[in-house]
Motif scaffolding. Structure first.
Motif, PDB file in Angstrom:
ATOM      1  N   MET A  21       1.753 -49.780  -5.229  1.00  0.00           N
ATOM      2  CA  MET A  21       1.749 -48.544  -6.019  1.00  0.00           C
ATOM      3  C   MET A  21       0.710 -48.599  -7.129  1.00  0.00           C
ATOM      4  SD  MET A  21       4.938 -46.491  -7.567  1.00  0.00           S
ATOM      5  CE  MET A  21       4.748 -44.802  -8.069  1.00  0.00           C
TER       6      MET A  21
ATOM      7  N   ALA B 148       6.638 -52.884  -9.109  1.00  0.00           N
ATOM      8  CA  ALA B 148       6.010 -52.194  -7.987  1.00  0.00           C
ATOM      9  C   ALA B 148       5.236 -53.157  -7.106  1.00  0.00           C
ATOM     10  CB  ALA B 148       5.088 -51.096  -8.505  1.00  0.00           C
ATOM     11  N   LEU B 149       4.828 -54.301  -7.691  1.00  0.00           N
ATOM     12  CA  LEU B 149       4.120 -55.318  -6.900  1.00  0.00           C
ATOM     13  C   LEU B 149       5.094 -56.177  -6.109  1.00  0.00           C
ATOM     14  CD1 LEU B 149       1.283 -56.935  -8.991  1.00  0.00           C
ATOM     15  CD2 LEU B 149       1.122 -55.972  -6.718  1.00  0.00           C
TER      16      LEU B 149
ATOM     17  N   MET C  59      11.298 -47.157  -6.384  1.00  0.00           N
ATOM     18  CA  MET C  59      11.179 -47.299  -7.837  1.00  0.00           C
ATOM     19  C   MET C  59      12.217 -46.429  -8.534  1.00  0.00           C
ATOM     20  SD  MET C  59       9.014 -49.553  -8.802  1.00  0.00           S
ATOM     21  CE  MET C  59       8.205 -49.313 -10.392  1.00  0.00           C
TER      22      MET C  59
ATOM     23  N   ASN D 130       8.957 -46.510  -2.402  1.00  0.00           N
ATOM     24  CA  ASN D 130       9.075 -47.941  -2.749  1.00  0.00           C
ATOM     25  C   ASN D 130      10.311 -48.197  -3.603  1.00  0.00           C
ATOM     26  OD1 ASN D 130       8.176 -46.807  -5.099  1.00  0.00           O
ATOM     27  ND2 ASN D 130       6.630 -48.358  -5.521  1.00  0.00           N
TER      28      ASN D 130
ATOM     29  N   ARG E 209       8.120 -41.993  -5.347  1.00  0.00           N
ATOM     30  CA  ARG E 209       8.846 -43.155  -5.854  1.00  0.00           C
ATOM     31  C   ARG E 209      10.065 -43.516  -5.013  1.00  0.00           C
ATOM     32  NH1 ARG E 209       8.450 -44.505 -11.460  1.00  0.00           N
ATOM     33  NH2 ARG E 209       6.341 -44.093 -12.130  1.00  0.00           N
TER      34      ARG E 209
ATOM     35  N   ARG F  22       8.735 -53.691  -1.618  1.00  0.00           N
ATOM     36  CA  ARG F  22       7.617 -53.410  -2.517  1.00  0.00           C
ATOM     37  C   ARG F  22       6.417 -54.309  -2.241  1.00  0.00           C
ATOM     38  NH1 ARG F  22      11.605 -52.965  -7.578  1.00  0.00           N
ATOM     39  NH2 ARG F  22      12.545 -50.953  -7.065  1.00  0.00           N
ATOM     40  N   ALA F  23       6.645 -55.407  -1.560  1.00  0.00           N
ATOM     41  CA  ALA F  23       5.506 -56.225  -1.147  1.00  0.00           C
ATOM     42  C   ALA F  23       4.734 -55.505  -0.045  1.00  0.00           C
ATOM     43  CB  ALA F  23       5.990 -57.583  -0.656  1.00  0.00           C
TER      44      ALA F  23
END
Lengths: 253, 419
Positions: free
Chosen positions: A90, B309-310, A54, A52, A49, A85-86
């Motif tokens: 995930m 997350a996207l 998160m 990205n 995590r 994140r693009a």
């Protein structure tokens, strides 16, 4: 030897006062499946995590060190997590399709990033994503049905289709098969292997057999430290560290 | 052999007894509440049943010389014509006191009713016509047997002479009972026989519309910000505690706030549904925010995580995925808050919505009253016939409430997403 796509240098992650990761040094090679294994609470999900960001969602979480994606520091102030994140998709442990139609689930990323201008283009991309995720045959006739009407394994493939629709460089998978039966798991494993040619995949798994089956490289985490990292074959046949040896033979964990 | 029966020990008997005891207590509790509910519905329905039909009296109206009869031109009344018609029906009545009693058969509003009839069909002017007008509440009560005729004449509301006149009218077919549309289409009145609920109903509808239009967006916005975006800090904790406290503040306090702020500072029109709605909105806001936050919290976090997350921005994640799923719950919470506001009287008294309103308000700026205030006003009136109006108004209020809840349920069914 390939240039690594992701490299971690001296990564420390803290949750409030407790440290979850200690000085992680790790290079992820492109177009390979890297498995992160280790007992519960060893920090493998935390590391995943971090890639990205998160972990940013957890207010007490703090990151130190350097983590680069394609040579760029992703914790640099100039980095926008939306852009990051693009590029780093995930897939979660529990399939989490949006409460919308199958089509909208896959189209969502494309819509928010404004990647498709024409409607036909959008439809093509959705179809392509579902085909890549091996789901097209099963859902092509019912794209308007809600995503959660699918079975668990199909939902997870839908989530994979959703993640790859925006064509990220890296796909992170956090125990993607732990909520699935063995048959659905086998389908996803085949899928992961076929996705490898286009994406770099990092997968957290509790199943050592799965790591051995699908990954080219494996990292073993223990108590927040990266104990051993290398070719999957080497790790599972001739581990150097005693802790790795104990874990893969089932004596700890 | 092992005993699995009742006598196997393990304190089975004691446990069964405790179970039976508890179930009985539950059943008794439900029976008690059902009894009181039934008693309430029964008494209200019994009281209200009297106004379903209304007595009308037929007059032979002489409008041959109408110009002189209309009392004033702006609001013409034909009271004199009504009196003349009653006199003509009983030519033997000569004494002034008796005539007055005779005039009391028709409602004091009958003259206005005739004026409206003439507006609709002017051809009756200059002719002698038979018309039905509303009878007075006293006559209505007598016909329904609500006047105790066993009392000595002096203590009675209906004298022997009146009794005989009524008998004559009945024999000649000059009395009838018709469905009481007036109750639903008239405004308030001093005369119970013509007092209607419409002005209060419209006032309530306007107030609630204002209340919803103000409280819903503000409440939802505050809830979304607090729940999804606000950084957790001592300040946000303080705000949360205060919102919870505000939900428990007595409603009359909000009335005072409305009085000093909306009327005093902003100078909004007194007694108007605009001010009433805003006060009710202030009152329902805390409830709405709490309900909306609960609805937002019940959305599985995996939707938001998946969207983030996207690469969705936090606002996109919330508005595309959390908000639609929480929407039915937020709507239900809001309507529950509005239902609370619907029955609220105290804050409306403070801002002057307690006024006696005859005209149906046509905008949110005109003076109006609300259903609960109307009930309060009627319950306070000395005329016997207003008791029935009060009960009927309570029924209208309850029907309003039930339909609001019904809308809430239908909306939730329609919007609910399964996941």
């Amino acid at each position: 030897m390939l240039d690594p796509i992701i490299s971690a240098r001296g990564v420390n992650v803290f949750y409030g006062d407790s440290q979850a990761l200690f000085d992680i040094e790790l290079d992820v090679l492109p177009n390979k499946v890297t498995a992160l294994i280790g007992p519960s609470g060893c920090g493998k999900s935390t590391f995943l995590r971090s890639i990205n960001r998160m972990n940013d969602l957890i207010p007490v979480c703090r990151f130190e060190g350097e983590l680069t994606l394609s040579g760029q520091d992703i914790y640099d102030k100039s980095v926008d997590v939306v852009a990051l994140r693009a590029q780093v998709g995930m897939v979660f442990q529990k399939p989490n399709p949006f409460p919308k139609s199958i089509f909208e689930n896959v189209a969502y990323g494309l819509r928010i990033h404004k990647m498709c201008t024409a409607k036909s283009e959008l439809q093509d991309r959705v179809e392509w994503s579902l085909k890549s995720a091996g789901l097209w045959e099963e859902v092509s006739h019912r794209l308007d049905e809600p995503g959660n009407s699918l079975s668990g394994g199909q939902q997870q493939r839908l989530c994979i289709a959703r993640a790859i629709a925006v064509q990220p460089k890296v796909v992170l998978m956090d125990e993607p098969c732990s909520a699935l039966d063995p048959i659905a798991t086998a389908v996803i494993e085949d899928l992961i292997d076929s996705l490898r040619k286009d994406y770099t995949i990092i997968i957290v798994t509790h199943s050592m057999q799965q790591a051995a089956r699908i990954s080219q490289r494996t990292a073993f985490f223990h108590l927040g430290k990266l104990v051993e990292f290398g070719e999957t074959k080497t790790i599972f046949t001739t581990p150097k560290d005693e802790r790795t040896q104990n874990y893969i033979t089932g004596r700890i964990g | 052999m092992i005993d699995f029966g009742k006598n196997a020990g393990f304190d089975l008997k004691g446990r069964h007894r405790a179970e039976a005891r508890f179930q009985w207590m539950g059943k008794i509790a439900i029976a008690i509440s059902l009894f009181f509910l039934a008693a309430m519905v029964f008494t209200i329905a019994r009281d209200a049943s009297g106004i379903i039909k209304q007595t009308q009296i037929q007059l032979q109206l002489d409008l041959t010389d109408a110009t002189g009869i209309a009392q004033n031109n702006k609001h013409p009344s034909y009271g004199k014509a009504v009196k003349a018609a009653l006199r003509a029906q009983f030519p033997k009545v000569k004494k002034r006191k008796d005539k007055k009693r005779l005039y009391g058969f028709a409602s004091p509003e009958a003259g206005f009713e005739i004026a409206r009839m003439i507006d609709e069909s002017p051809e009756i002017l200059g002719r002698i016509t038979k018309v039905w007008v509303t009878a007075s509440d006293g006559l209505d009560l007598y016909l329904r047997g609500k006047v105790d005729m066993d009392l000595p004449e002096r203590q009675r509301r209906v004298s022997d002479a009146e009794r005989d006149w009524i008998a004559t009218l009945q024999e000649q077919g000059h009395l009838r009972r018709v469905f009481n549309w007036g109750f639903l289409t008239n405004g308030d009145s001093r005369e119970p026989e013509v007092a209607g609920i419409l002005s209060a109903l419209v006032g309530t509808a306007y107030s609630l519309a204002v209340c919803f239009a103000f409280a819903f967006p503000v409440g939802i916005g505050a809830a979304i910000y607090l729940e999804e975006f606000a950084p957790k800090s001592r300040l946000s904790d303080l705000i949360e505690v205060n919102i919870n406290n505000l939900a428990a503040v007595p409603s009359i306090v909000f009335g005072l706030l409305g009085l000093s702020m909306f009327l005093g500072v902003f100078g909004m029109p007194r007694s108007s549904p605009l001010v009433g709605g805003l006060v009710l909105a202030l009152m329902t806001l805390p409830t709405m925010i709490i309900a909306a936050r609960a609805a937002l919290r019940s959305v599985p976090p995996s939707f938001k995580e998946g969207a983030l997350a996207l690469g969705a921005s936090p606002v996109q994640a919330v508005f595309h995925h959390v908000f639609p799923v929480a929407m039915p719950g937020m709507l239900t919470g809001s309507i529950v808050g509005m239902a609370q506001a619907l029955g609220e009287t105290a804050p409306l008294l403070m801002i002057g919505m307690v006024a006696f309103i005859v005209d149906i308000p046509t905008s949110i700026l005109e003076p109006a009253t609300a259903l609960p205030v109307q009930i309060f006003l009627w319950a306070d009136s000395p005329e016997r016939a207003f008791t029935e109006k009060t009960a009927a108004a309570i029924i209208v209020l309850l029907v309003f409430l039930v339909s609001m809840n019904l809308i809430a349920i239908l909306l939730r069914r329609k919007l609910e997403t399964r996941f």
